[in-house]
Scaffold this active site. Structure first.
Site, PDB file in Angstrom:
ATOM      1  N   ASP A 112      30.733  60.517  27.377  1.00  0.00           N
ATOM      2  CA  ASP A 112      31.003  61.801  28.011  1.00  0.00           C
ATOM      3  C   ASP A 112      30.511  62.881  27.050  1.00  0.00           C
ATOM      4  O   ASP A 112      31.117  63.109  25.994  1.00  0.00           O
ATOM      5  CB  ASP A 112      32.511  61.921  28.282  1.00  0.00           C
ATOM      6  CG  ASP A 112      32.894  63.283  28.846  1.00  0.00           C
ATOM      7  OD1 ASP A 112      32.057  64.212  28.809  1.00  0.00           O
ATOM      8  OD2 ASP A 112      34.039  63.418  29.313  1.00  0.00           O
ATOM      9  N   CYS A 114      42.988  69.531  31.654  1.00  0.00           N
ATOM     10  CA  CYS A 114      42.561  68.302  32.346  1.00  0.00           C
ATOM     11  C   CYS A 114      42.614  67.095  31.415  1.00  0.00           C
ATOM     12  O   CYS A 114      41.758  66.198  31.498  1.00  0.00           O
ATOM     13  CB  CYS A 114      41.155  68.430  32.934  1.00  0.00           C
ATOM     14  SG  CYS A 114      40.986  69.780  34.078  1.00  0.00           S
TER      15      CYS A 114
END
Ligand code: PMP
Length: 410
Positions: free
Chosen positions: A198, A364
């Site tokens: 990521d 998040c």
């Protein structure tokens, strides 16, 4: 890096917020956009807006040419072997979902393992939860050290013959930890697994070379690296992408279609069903040009030294708790923190009154907040247009907020 010259390229920074100069410290959520990116978007819509690939007219040819040139530009930015390994998607979230659905659901069997860790963003967690549920695969988690870095002892323990994929963030959006991704990729490959990185918080902020990292997939978002919203990238090794089935079906991605069946285009187009975000891709190419002109090593040095400067000052304020690796460890361009007795949402509202934009909440990433035993945090994040003077202004505002609350709460 000439920060004042950089700042002049960002018209949004010239405004006042609540009568104070805007101090934008929320670039980890989304970055601001410089003139060359705004111009590229404007030029596209004003002079050659058209759909790509299908048209046989001048504007369509030009739009197609620039869209494909953007793909090649992005490939160069991350040192990918070629443009066919670059898929344009909406954002990091879509890129990871693409892998979880198109690769994960085809390859994972009951009892197979996907390895994650507690610092992952929900984007690199939920897609794997859903895919694990659908396939019977298990999720396993690496441990973190007390300072929020991957614990290497757990790598050998958790990775094993059932591991099919390791998915890891290169930079944590809460801790600021920079993970040793090349070593983690190598560890995954040693057990025969693939590795997904990521890059949402790394590609905008540091040199990233997918060939050197040897990762199988890399996901990132344009909007965090000066480009417009709605454009993101999935890099994949060409042989792996070529072997995968499409994620979405529809126009643009097919070769021949009958009522009963269809064949696909080659990569990368096999994965790009429907009208793509042409303007977004073009803006991303302009963003890559801008960042490469500054030099990604300088971009990293600038962001990380601002984060270290903020960290050092926050550590001096009694009642301020900071998270992530200690001051002598590498850090991405952000600091998450809490001021004792003030909820991060209240803090961000007070700072907003001073013109300072930070983020507050769980960013998040609820599991890392559970790991830290806190419900939420405030986060200041930095980019090429931020200055040490803005950090000083933030620190002074934090002191004032602390005194105000101490006064109100008696
Ligand atoms: N991963 C990380 C580490 C992030 O910081 C973010 C953005 N906060 C994402 C993934 C998701 O990015 P997007 O919302 O652009 O899909």
């Amino acid at each position: 890096m000439d920060t004042q010259a950089v700042r002049r390229d960002f018209p949004i920074l010239r405004q006042l917020v609540h009568g104070k100069p805007l101090v934008y410290l929320d670039s980890a959520a989304t970055s601001q956009k410089p003139e060359p990116v705004l111009r590229a978007l404007d030029e596209y819509y004003r002079t050659y807006n058209a759909n790509v690939h299908r048209g046989v007219h001048v504007l369509s040819e030009l739009a197609t040419e620039r869209y494909e040139a953007a793909r090649a530009r992005v490939a160069r930015f991350i040192h990918a072997p070629g443009p066919e390994s670059i898929l344009f998607v909406r954002n990091t979230t879509e890129a990871i979902n693409l892998v979880a659905y198109a690769w994960g659901r085809a390859h994972l069997r009951p009892g197979d393992e996907v390895v994650l860790n507690p610092m992952e963003h929900h984007s690199n967690l939920i897609p794997w939860q859903l895919t694990a549920r659908a396939t019977g695969a298990h999720l396993r988690f690496l441990d973190l050290t007390p300072t929020g870095e991957i614990d290497w002892n757990s790598v050998d323990r958790v990775l094993g013959p059932r591991t099919r994929l390791l998915a890891v963030t290169q930079v944590s959006n809460v801790l600021g930890t920079i993970n040793p991704v090349a070593e983690l990729v190598a560890a995954a490959h040693r057990v025969g697994a693939l590795a997904l990185v990521d890059g949402a918080q790394s590609v905008p902020h540091m040199p990233v070379d997918v060939t050197a990292l040897d990762c199988d997939f890399l996901a990132f978002s344009g909007h965090k690296m000066l480009a417009s919203m709605g454009i993101g990238v999935l890099y994949g090794k060409p042989d792996i992408l070529a072997e995968m089935d499409p994620f979405f079906g529809g126009g643009e991605m097919i070769d021949e279609v009958t009522l009963e069946s269809a064949t696909w285009k080659e990569i990368p187009w096999k994965f790009e069903a429907g009208t793509p975000n042409v303007a977004g891709a073009i803006s991303l190419a302009a963003a890559c040009n801008y960042l490469d002109q500054l030099g990604m090593a300088q971009v990293q040095e600038h962001g990380s030294s601002l984060a270290h400067y903020a960290l050092a000052q926050m550590q001096q304020i009694p009642g301020v708790e900071v998270y992530g690796p200690p001051a002598d460890r590498p850090r991405g361009a952000l600091v998450a923190f809490n001021v004792r007795g003030i909820h991060p949402h209240d803090l961000s509202t007070i700072l907003d009154q001073e013109g300072i934009a930070i983020r507050a909440g769980h960013h998040c990433a609820q599991p890392i907040h559970q790991w830290l035993h806190i419900p939420a945090s405030a986060r200041a994040s930095f980019y090429i247009y931020n200055t040490p003077a803005e950090v000083d202004y933030l620190i002074a505002a934090l002191q004032r907020a602390k005194e105000y609350f101490a006064h109100v709460l008696g």
